[in-house]
Design a protein around this motif. Structure first.
Motif, PDB file in Angstrom:
ATOM      1  N   PHE A  84      47.666 -13.809 -22.325  1.00 60.76           N
ATOM      2  CA  PHE A  84      46.438 -14.590 -22.510  1.00 60.76           C
ATOM      3  C   PHE A  84      45.326 -13.705 -23.062  1.00 60.76           C
ATOM      4  CE2 PHE A  84      42.248 -15.914 -20.925  1.00 60.76           C
ATOM      5  CZ  PHE A  84      42.163 -17.180 -21.510  1.00 60.76           C
ATOM      6  N   VAL A  85      44.605 -14.248 -24.042  1.00 63.71           N
ATOM      7  CA  VAL A  85      43.467 -13.541 -24.627  1.00 63.71           C
ATOM      8  C   VAL A  85      42.249 -14.479 -24.580  1.00 63.71           C
ATOM      9  CG1 VAL A  85      42.501 -12.433 -26.678  1.00 63.71           C
ATOM     10  CG2 VAL A  85      44.946 -12.201 -26.155  1.00 63.71           C
ATOM     11  N   PRO A  86      41.196 -14.134 -23.856  1.00 67.55           N
ATOM     12  CA  PRO A  86      40.000 -14.994 -23.815  1.00 67.55           C
ATOM     13  C   PRO A  86      39.266 -14.964 -25.153  1.00 67.55           C
ATOM     14  CG  PRO A  86      39.596 -12.949 -22.640  1.00 67.55           C
ATOM     15  CD  PRO A  86      41.042 -12.928 -23.023  1.00 67.55           C
ATOM     16  N   HIS A  87      38.595 -16.065 -25.468  1.00 71.54           N
ATOM     17  CA  HIS A  87      37.713 -16.076 -26.634  1.00 71.54           C
ATOM     18  C   HIS A  87      36.471 -16.893 -26.303  1.00 71.54           C
ATOM     19  CE1 HIS A  87      40.196 -19.729 -27.282  1.00 71.54           C
ATOM     20  NE2 HIS A  87      39.091 -20.242 -27.805  1.00 71.54           N
ATOM     21  N   ASN A  88      35.369 -16.490 -26.876  1.00 71.62           N
ATOM     22  CA  ASN A  88      34.073 -17.061 -26.529  1.00 71.62           C
ATOM     23  C   ASN A  88      33.793 -18.315 -27.341  1.00 71.62           C
ATOM     24  OD1 ASN A  88      30.741 -16.718 -27.250  1.00 71.62           O
ATOM     25  ND2 ASN A  88      31.384 -16.836 -25.118  1.00 71.62           N
ATOM     26  N   SER A  89      33.058 -19.265 -26.690  1.00 71.62           N
ATOM     27  CA  SER A  89      32.717 -20.504 -27.387  1.00 71.62           C
ATOM     28  C   SER A  89      31.231 -20.833 -27.359  1.00 71.62           C
ATOM     29  CB  SER A  89      33.498 -21.679 -26.773  1.00 71.62           C
ATOM     30  OG  SER A  89      33.165 -21.844 -25.400  1.00 71.62           O
ATOM     31  N   GLY A 110      28.681 -18.341 -27.981  1.00 74.58           N
ATOM     32  CA  GLY A 110      27.892 -17.378 -28.737  1.00 74.58           C
ATOM     33  C   GLY A 110      27.262 -16.272 -27.915  1.00 74.58           C
ATOM     34  N   GLU A 111      27.587 -16.173 -26.627  1.00 73.70           N
ATOM     35  CA  GLU A 111      26.950 -15.176 -25.769  1.00 73.70           C
ATOM     36  C   GLU A 111      27.780 -13.908 -25.590  1.00 73.70           C
ATOM     37  OE1 GLU A 111      25.656 -16.830 -22.098  1.00 73.70           O
ATOM     38  OE2 GLU A 111      24.250 -18.231 -23.037  1.00 73.70           O
ATOM     39  N   VAL A 112      28.984 -13.885 -26.195  1.00 73.28           N
ATOM     40  CA  VAL A 112      29.870 -12.729 -26.069  1.00 73.28           C
ATOM     41  C   VAL A 112      30.234 -12.237 -27.461  1.00 73.28           C
ATOM     42  CG1 VAL A 112      32.103 -11.905 -25.212  1.00 73.28           C
ATOM     43  CG2 VAL A 112      30.794 -13.571 -23.882  1.00 73.28           C
ATOM     44  N   ASP A 113      30.173 -10.917 -27.627  1.00 74.08           N
ATOM     45  CA  ASP A 113      30.572 -10.311 -28.898  1.00 74.08           C
ATOM     46  C   ASP A 113      32.089 -10.218 -28.983  1.00 74.08           C
ATOM     47  OD1 ASP A 113      30.837  -8.890 -31.202  1.00 74.08           O
ATOM     48  OD2 ASP A 113      29.817  -7.083 -30.512  1.00 74.08           O
ATOM     49  N   ILE A 114      32.694  -9.449 -28.058  1.00 76.39           N
ATOM     50  CA  ILE A 114      34.149  -9.308 -28.036  1.00 76.39           C
ATOM     51  C   ILE A 114      34.621  -9.216 -26.597  1.00 76.39           C
ATOM     52  CG2 ILE A 114      34.318  -8.136 -30.280  1.00 76.39           C
ATOM     53  CD1 ILE A 114      34.602  -5.493 -28.713  1.00 76.39           C
ATOM     54  N   PHE A 115      35.921  -9.429 -26.395  1.00 77.78           N
ATOM     55  CA  PHE A 115      36.591  -9.152 -25.131  1.00 77.78           C
ATOM     56  C   PHE A 115      37.545  -7.985 -25.345  1.00 77.78           C
ATOM     57  CE2 PHE A 115      35.407 -13.595 -24.489  1.00 77.78           C
ATOM     58  CZ  PHE A 115      34.984 -13.606 -23.169  1.00 77.78           C
ATOM     59  N   GLU A 116      37.731  -7.202 -24.288  1.00 80.33           N
ATOM     60  CA  GLU A 116      38.668  -6.078 -24.364  1.00 80.33           C
ATOM     61  C   GLU A 116      39.420  -5.969 -23.049  1.00 80.33           C
ATOM     62  OE1 GLU A 116      38.713  -1.189 -24.822  1.00 80.33           O
ATOM     63  OE2 GLU A 116      36.901  -2.310 -25.345  1.00 80.33           O
ATOM     64  N   LEU A 117      40.737  -5.794 -23.148  1.00 80.86           N
ATOM     65  CA  LEU A 117      41.559  -5.571 -21.956  1.00 80.86           C
ATOM     66  C   LEU A 117      41.574  -4.069 -21.681  1.00 80.86           C
ATOM     67  CD1 LEU A 117      43.399  -6.905 -19.830  1.00 80.86           C
ATOM     68  CD2 LEU A 117      45.337  -6.454 -21.368  1.00 80.86           C
ATOM     69  N   VAL A 118      41.057  -3.673 -20.519  1.00 84.38           N
ATOM     70  CA  VAL A 118      40.839  -2.262 -20.218  1.00 84.38           C
ATOM     71  C   VAL A 118      41.625  -1.877 -18.964  1.00 84.38           C
ATOM     72  CG1 VAL A 118      39.107  -0.479 -19.772  1.00 84.38           C
ATOM     73  CG2 VAL A 118      38.511  -2.478 -21.170  1.00 84.38           C
ATOM     74  N   PRO A 119      42.492  -0.846 -19.054  1.00 87.72           N
ATOM     75  CA  PRO A 119      43.200  -0.391 -17.851  1.00 87.72           C
ATOM     76  C   PRO A 119      42.214   0.031 -16.765  1.00 87.72           C
ATOM     77  CG  PRO A 119      44.132   0.604 -19.833  1.00 87.72           C
ATOM     78  CD  PRO A 119      42.883  -0.100 -20.263  1.00 87.72           C
ATOM     79  N   VAL A 120      42.585  -0.185 -15.518  1.00 94.35           N
ATOM     80  CA  VAL A 120      41.690   0.116 -14.399  1.00 94.35           C
ATOM     81  C   VAL A 120      41.207   1.560 -14.436  1.00 94.35           C
ATOM     82  CG1 VAL A 120      41.694   0.480 -11.907  1.00 94.35           C
ATOM     83  CG2 VAL A 120      42.408  -1.714 -12.832  1.00 94.35           C
TER      84      VAL A 120
END
Length: 429
Positions: A347-352, A354-364
């Motif tokens: 799953f990859v989130p995407h913004n709808s 306009g309040e988010v530039d990008i999403f990134e999956l980051v290891p803990v």
């Protein structure tokens, strides 16, 4: 009106007041420890466009720097009572969660040596002090309790009190120095309308930088979370009155086959009025009028990350965090309701919205480093730390002060405001 301002000028500094002539506009506040006089009027009536900006031309939103321990703070009192303010004989036993108070506390400071034989504070503990900077270092000698219907709902700094005294039909000060909404304003609707009128004028006068971020979205003001609302005000103005603010944050995580346990982070859009361009938790939003906690979580998850309903069925409540932050915008006694959401690896989130530039999956492991950088939103760190503790990534083996750290994620905000108009604090000398 001049008599009211004159009384205000004397009360703010309590036992060591300088009563300015009525022809003078500013305030003169001194502490019992002979602090040099500071003209509040000259320091706060600044055109919002002239404030410091960061490298991107955006307003800085960081805690005040180099705050000293020689003031009356929530940490030294345990609770805020006007009868204690300005009295040099105040017993200031430090309720320091096992911490030794630093001589100075700056945003970039870090205690790296042992004090009195105790282990040095970790980066996690220093971070907790950073997002609790008003609790540790907020100068209560420059604040007044704010009451509505006889109960304290907030704290007003001197610059806000001075501006409020221009509206005696909306705000009044009693002999103890507490500020109340005028008792003639008897209903939720009356109080909301009058304070909105005041805030609109302040916004037009460019009096406070926070009002540049006017939201047309209101927060409700209550004595406690479960109590009936007393009024509403624009979200951007809540920090001027130090009223408790509530929000929702969702930790979106996945057990990735290559990356291991990872968190989805969002980078806030540069158009956001607060913390633009900073890294944040996957989903976050304020609790505005007409929405419950769960409603807000579901609404923000759909708007910010486009998470479908079948995945939101796995949303799990994880309690709350609370902290007391201060920035150039004002005071933030915030409670965030926390949710965990495990997401499939594909799953990859995407913004709808306009309040988010990008999403990134980051290891803990990388999240545990990124939260210490200036690129991470300071007031989102409590939720991130809470997740890392609950899932065992921060534990007693790598954080010797784990119990103290957990306490600093749960500042007792609902017990700090305890004043009522029926109480009779010591009169100023």
């Amino acid at each position: 009106m001049s008599e009211s301002i004159g009384r205000f000028e004397m009360l703010l500094s309590r036992g060591e007041a300088h009563l300015l002539g009525t022809s003078e506009v500013g305030l003169s506040l001194t502490t019992p420890a002979s602090r040099p006089e500071v003209s509040v009027n000259s320091s706060f009536q600044i055109d919002a466009n002239n404030l410091l900006e960061d490298g991107n031309g955006l307003e800085c939103h960081s805690p005040p720097l180099c705050l000293t321990e020689s003031k009356v703070t929530f940490l030294s009192l345990g609770a805020f009572s006007p009868s204690n303010i300005g009295h040099s004989k105040l017993p200031c036993t430090q309720l320091s969660f096992g911490l030794q108070p630093a001589r100075t506390f700056c945003e970039n400071s870090c205690t790296s040596v042992a004090i009195n034989g105790e282990p040095p504070m970790s980066k996690f503990m220093n971070l907790a002090r950073k997002f609790n900077c008003f609790y540790f270092n907020g100068d209560l000698q420059r604040c007044r309790p704010f009451l509505v219907c006889g109960k304290q709902v907030g704290v007003m700094q001197a610059k806000v009190v001075e501006a409020a005294c221009r509206y005696p039909d909306v705000f009044q000060m009693d002999s103890s120095g507490m500020i109340s909404m005028h008792p003639s304003l008897k209903t939720y609707e009356e109080r909301s309308a009058r304070i909105n009128h005041v805030l609109t004028q302040w916004k037009e006068e460019r009096l406070f930088v926070t009002l540049k971020g006017w939201r047309n979205e209101c927060y409700e003001v209550r004595t406690g979370f479960a109590d009936p609302p007393l009024l509403k005000m624009d979200r951007s103005a809540a920090c001027l009155f130090g009223v408790r603010q509530y929000g929702v944050e969702i930790n979106g995580y996945t057990r990735h086959p290559q990356l291991g346990m990872s968190l989805w982070l969002q980078r806030r859009a540069l158009t956001k009025p607060t913390w633009p361009g900073k890294w944040d938790n996957m989903v976050a939003g304020g609790l505005s009028v007409g929405h419950s906690v769960l409603d807000t979580a579901l609404k923000e998850a759909e708007e910010e990350a486009s998470i479908p309903a079948y995945l939101l069925a796995n949303l799990r409540s994880a309690g709350s965090v609370s902290f007391y932050f201060e920035s150039e915008r004002g005071l933030f006694p915030n409670t965030e309701f926390v949710y965990d959401l495990e997401l499939p690896a594909d799953f990859v989130p995407h913004n709808s919205d306009g309040e988010v530039d990008i999403f990134e999956l980051v290891p803990v492991s990388q999240v545990m480093e990124r939260i210490f950088t200036p690129e991470y939103k300071t007031t989102s760190c409590p939720t991130t730390l809470d997740f890392l503790i609950r899932h065992g990534f921060i534990n007693s083996d790598n954080e010797p002060r784990l119990p103290e750290l957990v306490e600093l994620l749960h500042i007792p905000l609902h017990y700090l405001y305890s004043q009522s108009s029926s109480q009779s604090p010591i009169s100023p000398n």
